[in-house]
Design a protein around this motif. Structure first.
Motif, mmCIF file in Angstrom:
data_model
loop_
_atom_site.group_PDB
_atom_site.id
_atom_site.type_symbol
_atom_site.label_atom_id
_atom_site.label_comp_id
_atom_site.label_asym_id
_atom_site.label_seq_id
_atom_site.Cartn_x
_atom_site.Cartn_y
_atom_site.Cartn_z
ATOM 1 N N SER A 1 58.379 126.035 108.923
ATOM 2 C CA SER A 1 57.201 125.370 108.361
ATOM 3 C C SER A 1 56.587 124.391 109.354
ATOM 4 O O SER A 1 57.308 123.678 110.057
ATOM 5 C CB SER A 1 57.576 124.613 107.088
ATOM 6 N N PHE A 2 55.258 124.361 109.391
ATOM 7 C CA PHE A 2 54.508 123.466 110.263
ATOM 8 C C PHE A 2 53.292 122.946 109.520
ATOM 9 O O PHE A 2 52.837 123.552 108.552
ATOM 10 C CB PHE A 2 53.997 124.221 111.507
ATOM 11 N N THR A 3 52.737 121.828 110.006
ATOM 12 C CA THR A 3 51.433 121.381 109.537
ATOM 13 C C THR A 3 50.399 122.328 110.154
ATOM 14 O O THR A 3 50.460 122.611 111.352
ATOM 15 C CB THR A 3 51.154 119.939 110.005
ATOM 16 N N ILE A 4 49.490 122.833 109.336
ATOM 17 C CA ILE A 4 48.432 123.728 109.817
ATOM 18 C C ILE A 4 47.142 122.922 109.849
ATOM 19 O O ILE A 4 46.726 122.369 108.835
ATOM 20 C CB ILE A 4 48.273 124.966 108.914
ATOM 21 N N THR A 5 46.521 122.846 111.025
ATOM 22 C CA THR A 5 45.325 122.027 111.192
ATOM 23 C C THR A 5 44.065 122.884 111.134
ATOM 24 O O THR A 5 44.123 124.104 111.230
ATOM 25 C CB THR A 5 45.382 121.258 112.522
ATOM 26 N N GLY A 6 42.945 122.210 111.006
ATOM 27 C CA GLY A 6 41.656 122.907 110.941
ATOM 28 C C GLY A 6 41.318 123.287 109.512
ATOM 29 O O GLY A 6 42.088 123.055 108.584
ATOM 30 N N ASP B 1 52.554 116.237 116.640
ATOM 31 C CA ASP B 1 53.854 116.898 116.523
ATOM 32 C C ASP B 1 53.855 117.957 115.424
ATOM 33 O O ASP B 1 53.250 117.764 114.364
ATOM 34 C CB ASP B 1 54.952 115.873 116.203
ATOM 35 N N ASN B 2 54.557 119.043 115.685
ATOM 36 C CA ASN B 2 54.806 120.090 114.685
ATOM 37 C C ASN B 2 53.528 120.611 114.029
ATOM 38 O O ASN B 2 53.469 120.764 112.807
ATOM 39 C CB ASN B 2 55.797 119.587 113.626
ATOM 40 N N VAL C 1 51.604 132.360 119.248
ATOM 41 C CA VAL C 1 53.025 132.018 119.135
ATOM 42 C C VAL C 1 53.634 132.477 117.814
ATOM 43 O O VAL C 1 54.845 132.511 117.668
ATOM 44 C CB VAL C 1 53.286 130.504 119.333
ATOM 45 N N GLY C 2 52.798 132.811 116.842
ATOM 46 C CA GLY C 2 53.330 133.234 115.552
ATOM 47 C C GLY C 2 52.254 133.790 114.651
ATOM 48 O O GLY C 2 51.101 133.961 115.054
ATOM 49 N N ARG C 3 52.672 134.068 113.416
ATOM 50 C CA ARG C 3 51.767 134.581 112.384
ATOM 51 C C ARG C 3 51.896 133.683 111.165
ATOM 52 O O ARG C 3 53.014 133.345 110.753
ATOM 53 C CB ARG C 3 52.153 136.014 112.025
ATOM 54 N N LEU C 4 50.767 133.321 110.565
ATOM 55 C CA LEU C 4 50.778 132.488 109.359
ATOM 56 C C LEU C 4 51.164 133.358 108.174
ATOM 57 O O LEU C 4 50.403 134.226 107.760
ATOM 58 C CB LEU C 4 49.399 131.854 109.148
ATOM 59 N N GLU C 5 52.358 133.128 107.651
ATOM 60 C CA GLU C 5 52.865 133.935 106.538
ATOM 61 C C GLU C 5 52.324 133.450 105.195
ATOM 62 O O GLU C 5 51.951 134.248 104.352
ATOM 63 C CB GLU C 5 54.396 133.884 106.506
ATOM 64 N N GLY D 1 49.394 116.870 103.970
ATOM 65 C CA GLY D 1 48.424 117.823 104.494
ATOM 66 C C GLY D 1 48.828 119.263 104.262
ATOM 67 O O GLY D 1 49.778 119.558 103.540
ATOM 68 N N THR D 2 48.117 120.175 104.890
ATOM 69 C CA THR D 2 48.333 121.603 104.694
ATOM 70 C C THR D 2 49.564 122.071 105.459
ATOM 71 O O THR D 2 49.691 121.822 106.658
ATOM 72 C CB THR D 2 47.084 122.385 105.128
ATOM 73 N N ILE D 3 50.460 122.732 104.753
ATOM 74 C CA ILE D 3 51.719 123.209 105.322
ATOM 75 C C ILE D 3 51.696 124.739 105.335
ATOM 76 O O ILE D 3 51.277 125.369 104.365
ATOM 77 C CB ILE D 3 52.935 122.732 104.471
ATOM 78 N N GLY D 4 52.171 125.300 106.425
ATOM 79 C CA GLY D 4 52.223 126.755 106.525
ATOM 80 C C GLY D 4 53.579 127.225 106.994
ATOM 81 O O GLY D 4 54.235 126.563 107.801
ATOM 82 N N ALA D 5 53.997 128.379 106.477
ATOM 83 C CA ALA D 5 55.203 129.050 106.963
ATOM 84 C C ALA D 5 54.761 129.975 108.086
ATOM 85 O O ALA D 5 53.860 130.802 107.906
ATOM 86 C CB ALA D 5 55.876 129.833 105.849
ATOM 87 N N VAL D 6 55.360 129.819 109.264
ATOM 88 C CA VAL D 6 54.983 130.580 110.448
ATOM 89 C C VAL D 6 56.147 131.449 110.890
ATOM 90 O O VAL D 6 57.268 130.955 111.036
ATOM 91 C CB VAL D 6 54.564 129.630 111.597
ATOM 92 N N SER D 7 55.892 132.747 111.082
ATOM 93 C CA SER D 7 56.934 133.636 111.610
ATOM 94 C C SER D 7 56.743 133.752 113.117
ATOM 95 O O SER D 7 55.619 133.851 113.611
ATOM 96 C CB SER D 7 56.882 135.017 110.950
#
Length: 134
Positions: A22-27, A45-46, A58-62, A73-79
């Protein structure tokens, strides 16, 4: 002769759970951005962002969980390891075996030769590339 049930192999959609973080997704992102390629957002960070023009994938937003800033803020699971079909930027020379980077509007394009080779195009048909992320 023996009947064949499959005349082609398509591994797209594969993403092992062990490589999901999981990461913070910006934009400005919406649920419609799920499945798009992401890049590192170095503003904090992150953080990850939808891959833009020339960005290293670097990944795909799952999945995406849109929350107010007061709740993180907005959180995304990234593979980080996956096989996925992406639309190719119109008229781009992306070919089988190439490394891809982000382009515009969720598309991908051929990477410059000096970028890290951590993905490759395994199939290409009708403006859609199957990208294997190592």
């Amino acid at each position: 002769s023996m009947a064949l049930f499959h005349n082609s192999l398509d591994p797209s959609g594969y993403a092992p759970q062990a490589f999901l973080l999981s990461f913070t997704i910006t934009g400005a992102v919406t649920k419609a951005d799920e499945g798009k390629a992401v890049a590192i957002d170095t503003t904090g960070d992150n953080r990850m962002k939808i891959a833009g023009d020339g960005d290293r994938i670097v990944g795909r937003l799952e999945s995406l969980e849109i929350r107010p800033a007061s709740q993180g803020g907005t959180i995304g699971a990234v593979s980080f390891r996956f096989v996925q079909k992406f639309p190719v930027l119109a008229a781009d020379p992306l070919a089988r075996g190439d490394t891809a980077v982000g382009a515009v509007g969720g598309t991908i394009k051929r990477a410059a030769a000096n970028l890290p080779h951590d993905n490759f195009v395994s199939a290409l048909s009708g403006g859609i590339a199957t990208l294997v992320k190592l």
